[in-house]
Design a protein around this motif. Sequence first.
Motif, PDB file in Angstrom:
ATOM      1  N   ASP A  65      -0.700   2.987  -3.656  1.00  0.00           N
ATOM      2  CA  ASP A  65       0.361   2.074  -3.327  1.00  0.00           C
ATOM      3  C   ASP A  65       1.677   3.126  -3.442  1.00  0.00           C
ATOM      4  O   ASP A  65       1.968   3.859  -4.494  1.00  0.00           O
ATOM      5  CB  ASP A  65       0.590   0.847  -4.029  1.00  0.00           C
ATOM      6  CG  ASP A  65       1.869  -0.033  -3.687  1.00  0.00           C
ATOM      7  OD1 ASP A  65       2.937   0.428  -3.471  1.00  0.00           O
ATOM      8  OD2 ASP A  65       1.191  -1.134  -3.826  1.00  0.00           O
ATOM      9  N   GLY A  66       2.398   3.132  -2.424  1.00  0.00           N
ATOM     10  CA  GLY A  66       3.491   3.838  -2.451  1.00  0.00           C
ATOM     11  C   GLY A  66       4.552   3.391  -3.406  1.00  0.00           C
ATOM     12  O   GLY A  66       5.618   4.362  -3.683  1.00  0.00           O
ATOM     13  N   ARG A  67       4.806   2.123  -3.843  1.00  0.00           N
ATOM     14  CA  ARG A  67       5.800   1.740  -4.723  1.00  0.00           C
ATOM     15  C   ARG A  67       5.525   2.238  -6.278  1.00  0.00           C
ATOM     16  O   ARG A  67       6.139   2.463  -6.889  1.00  0.00           O
ATOM     17  CB  ARG A  67       5.744   0.276  -4.541  1.00  0.00           C
ATOM     18  CG  ARG A  67       6.789  -0.068  -3.134  1.00  0.00           C
ATOM     19  CD  ARG A  67       6.673  -1.574  -2.964  1.00  0.00           C
ATOM     20  NE  ARG A  67       5.194  -2.031  -2.611  1.00  0.00           N
ATOM     21  CZ  ARG A  67       4.534  -3.036  -2.320  1.00  0.00           C
ATOM     22  NH1 ARG A  67       5.354  -4.061  -2.294  1.00  0.00           N
ATOM     23  NH2 ARG A  67       3.230  -3.054  -1.896  1.00  0.00           N
ATOM     24  N   ASP A  68       4.304   1.450  -6.527  1.00  0.00           N
ATOM     25  CA  ASP A  68       3.917   1.977  -7.832  1.00  0.00           C
ATOM     26  C   ASP A  68       2.701   3.090  -8.236  1.00  0.00           C
ATOM     27  O   ASP A  68       2.333   3.067  -9.368  1.00  0.00           O
ATOM     28  CB  ASP A  68       3.771   0.431  -8.508  1.00  0.00           C
ATOM     29  CG  ASP A  68       2.422  -0.219  -8.172  1.00  0.00           C
ATOM     30  OD1 ASP A  68       1.683   0.313  -7.294  1.00  0.00           O
ATOM     31  OD2 ASP A  68       2.251  -1.301  -8.606  1.00  0.00           O
ATOM     32  N   PHE A  78      -1.666   7.051   1.649  1.00  0.00           N
ATOM     33  CA  PHE A  78      -0.880   5.778   1.396  1.00  0.00           C
ATOM     34  C   PHE A  78      -1.416   4.829   2.544  1.00  0.00           C
ATOM     35  O   PHE A  78      -1.854   5.427   3.586  1.00  0.00           O
ATOM     36  CB  PHE A  78       0.849   5.990   1.732  1.00  0.00           C
ATOM     37  CG  PHE A  78       1.284   6.819   0.638  1.00  0.00           C
ATOM     38  CD1 PHE A  78       1.368   6.463  -0.638  1.00  0.00           C
ATOM     39  CD2 PHE A  78       1.672   8.294   0.881  1.00  0.00           C
ATOM     40  CE1 PHE A  78       2.034   7.267  -1.648  1.00  0.00           C
ATOM     41  CE2 PHE A  78       2.050   9.223   0.061  1.00  0.00           C
ATOM     42  CZ  PHE A  78       2.338   8.675  -1.342  1.00  0.00           C
ATOM     43  N   GLU A 138      -0.005   3.046   4.780  1.00  0.00           N
ATOM     44  CA  GLU A 138       0.449   3.303   6.079  1.00  0.00           C
ATOM     45  C   GLU A 138       0.162   4.709   6.957  1.00  0.00           C
ATOM     46  O   GLU A 138       0.516   4.688   8.012  1.00  0.00           O
ATOM     47  CB  GLU A 138       2.144   3.044   5.843  1.00  0.00           C
ATOM     48  CG  GLU A 138       2.788   4.133   5.215  1.00  0.00           C
ATOM     49  CD  GLU A 138       3.066   3.899   3.763  1.00  0.00           C
ATOM     50  OE1 GLU A 138       3.486   4.601   3.047  1.00  0.00           O
ATOM     51  OE2 GLU A 138       2.316   2.747   3.418  1.00  0.00           O
TER      52      GLU A 138
END
Length: 98
Positions: free
Chosen positions: A42-45, A18, A20
């Motif tokens: 991307d950690g969200r999508d 990710f 980060e």
Amino acid sequence: MCRSSEFDLLVSHAVTLFPEDTVLSALQVMHRHGVHVLPVVDGRDGAWLGQVSQQELHRLSGFAPLARLAEILTARARVETEEKTAGRRAPAPHRWLH
């Protein structure tokens, strides 16, 4: 043929990094799973943002071990953009030295 539940199981166990994550943590993940290249998502999508190699991370670990992968991908994109921009300039006249 892979049934949907089997596919979901494979995808849920995919090894990814990710933005980060740090250089050191990425190297630990690579070592743990025995891989030399991993995608950064991307950690969200889950969108693919790029990839990093173990070789690249080893070079960076000497002077920026806590750099985030987002910083690395951004710096790489800038360099690629500058290289493309530089390639568009008119070539310098060739001068022969005698």
